[in-house]
Design an enzyme around this catalytic site. Structure first.
Site, mmCIF file in Angstrom:
data_model
loop_
_atom_site.group_PDB
_atom_site.id
_atom_site.type_symbol
_atom_site.label_atom_id
_atom_site.label_comp_id
_atom_site.label_asym_id
_atom_site.label_seq_id
_atom_site.Cartn_x
_atom_site.Cartn_y
_atom_site.Cartn_z
ATOM 1 N N LYS A 1 48.988 30.743 -9.094
ATOM 2 C CA LYS A 1 48.170 30.550 -10.297
ATOM 3 C C LYS A 1 46.952 31.444 -10.161
ATOM 4 O O LYS A 1 46.161 31.287 -9.231
ATOM 5 C CB LYS A 1 47.760 29.084 -10.424
ATOM 6 N N GLU B 1 43.274 46.319 11.810
ATOM 7 C CA GLU B 1 41.912 46.357 12.386
ATOM 8 C C GLU B 1 41.776 45.382 13.547
ATOM 9 O O GLU B 1 40.944 45.558 14.428
ATOM 10 C CB GLU B 1 40.889 45.979 11.296
ATOM 11 N N THR C 1 49.176 22.093 -12.495
ATOM 12 C CA THR C 1 49.337 23.518 -12.132
ATOM 13 C C THR C 1 48.449 23.923 -10.958
ATOM 14 O O THR C 1 48.705 24.933 -10.319
ATOM 15 C CB THR C 1 48.981 24.410 -13.334
ATOM 16 N N ASP C 2 47.416 23.132 -10.659
ATOM 17 C CA ASP C 2 46.496 23.543 -9.595
ATOM 18 C C ASP C 2 47.195 23.728 -8.256
ATOM 19 O O ASP C 2 46.913 24.679 -7.539
ATOM 20 C CB ASP C 2 45.367 22.518 -9.426
HETATM 21 N N1 DGL Z 1 43.839 18.787 -12.788
HETATM 22 C C1 DGL Z 1 44.706 19.948 -12.851
HETATM 23 C C2 DGL Z 1 46.048 19.613 -12.189
HETATM 24 O O1 DGL Z 1 46.506 18.462 -12.298
HETATM 25 C C3 DGL Z 1 44.965 20.376 -14.256
HETATM 26 C C4 DGL Z 1 45.647 21.675 -14.301
HETATM 27 C C5 DGL Z 1 47.026 21.562 -14.897
HETATM 28 O O2 DGL Z 1 47.827 20.657 -14.586
HETATM 29 O O3 DGL Z 1 47.345 22.495 -15.639
HETATM 30 O O4 DGL Z 1 46.617 20.509 -11.543
#
Ligand code: DGL
Length: 355
Positions: free
Chosen positions: A190, A312, A117-118
């Protein structure tokens, strides 16, 4: 289990054609696994945040939810097995080529990409820009490993297969399926690093999934996939033009930008405060870089809103670009793709308003 090999651009894909004889016509969905928490494992069921990502192979992920066999004819491929913070443009480009090859196959109706998720939002956005297909491409992950109590991965993956096998998902662009919610790739980000409701879109989700059925409430108005001017098949090699990001705060250093130029950056994303604001003592450095051919893109690290041109900072005077509502990490990707086509700031600005 039958195995059939498919030679793609750079990778031999051994697809396990595993679906039993179906009693009614189901769409063909390929699950492309890359790692992440959805493939993670912790020491105990109470380890929902302490675990190792990218451990469980894709066939085990699918075996854990036999119910998906009722949704679609499933095949799968283990494209990568990494935590997504470790993705580079090389992995991203090769993954896009693999997804593109699959999307062009007449025996593939939808694709699911399991992913950490990263950086899921980055991969999803990139695929929405370079894959010229209207077939459903759904990215899915999880915030808890499969070994944890109330793991979210199995239902997320089940819902993602349901979405990728749904004809209603055609033409909606690359989608992110997390926590029962369907997001557009370009809008999703995220914003929470420890809870299952980690992903949001400031313009709202496209819809939701309940018991494997998608319910749609909006569509993206931006160019994507078949309407994109970018194409993975036009990208040579396994790298993109180098684009760096500098995080804005008080007490900035000109060297933070100059070191990126020395590293070969063709553009720098200023992830500014507020409206992509630039400290007055940094403006001369950015103008010097711009005059030396390094594109300057003003983004913002503020999670909502969008960067307004000539507010700005006199962007017209400086020849700078504004990232509109894209966050810095997505801005990097669109800028890199833009630089494969042009170095004209006005043309790059057009792209930021259209994608
Ligand atoms: N190490 C993170 C990744 O692989 C873990 C987060 C996840 O997958 O939820 O993105």
């Amino acid at each position: 289990m039958l195995t059939n090999s498919i030679r793609t651009s750079n990778l031999a894909i051994d697809l396990l054609a595993d679906s039993p004889a179906s009693t009614y016509k189901k769409n063909n969905v390929v699950v492309v696994a890359t790692g992440g928490t959805i493939a993670g494992a912790g020491a105990s069921s109470t380890n929902s945040a302490s675990y190792t990502a990218a451990k469980i192979p894709v066939d085990a992920l699918i075996d854990a939810i036999p119910q998906v066999q009722d949704l679609a004819n499933i095949r799968w491929v283990q494209a990568l097995q990494i935590a997504s913070e470790s993705m580079t443009d090389k992995e991203l480009i090769n993954l896009a080529r693999q997804v593109n090859d699959l999307a062009k196959r007449s025996d593939v109706n939808g694709i699911v990409v399991t992913h950490g998720t990263d950086t899921m939002e980055e991969t999803a956005f990139f695929l929405s820009l370079v894959i010229r297909s209207d077939k459903p491409i759904v990215l899915v992950g999880s915030m808890r490993p499969g070994t944890a109590l109330s793991a979210d991965g199995p239902l997320n993956l089940y819902s993602a297969v349901a979405l990728a096998s749904s004809d209603t998902a055609k033409g909606k662009g690359v989608l992110v399926m997390m926590n029962d919610t369907i997001f557009a790739a370009r809008d999703v980000s995220k914003i929470i690093n420890i809870h299952t409701n980690a992903f949001v879109s400031q313009w709202g989700a496209l819809g939701t999934i309940v018991e494997g059925k998608p319910y749609w409430f909006r569509e993206s108005t931006k160019r994507h996939n078949s309407s994109s001017e970018f194409n993975i098949e036009s990208i040579e090699g396994d790298s993109l033009p180098l684009v760096g990001i500098v995080y804005g705060a008080n007490n900035m250093l000109p060297q933070s930008y100059l070191v990126l130029q020395q590293a070969g950056a063709k553009a720098i994303i200023h992830a500014g405060t507020g409206n992509g604001s630039v400290a007055d003592y940094i403006v001369p450095t950015l103008n010097k870089l711009q005059s030396e051919g390094v594109q300057i893109i003003r983004s913002s690290h503020v999670p909502q809103g969008f960067v307004i041109r000539n507010a700005e900072q006199p962007d017209d005077t400086y020849g700078w670009v504004v990232a509109h509502d894209l966050n810095p990490q997505k801005t990097r990707l669109l800028t890199a793709l833009a630089l494969t086509k042009t170095t004209d700031a006005k043309e790059i600005q057009r792209m930021f308003y259209e994608y």
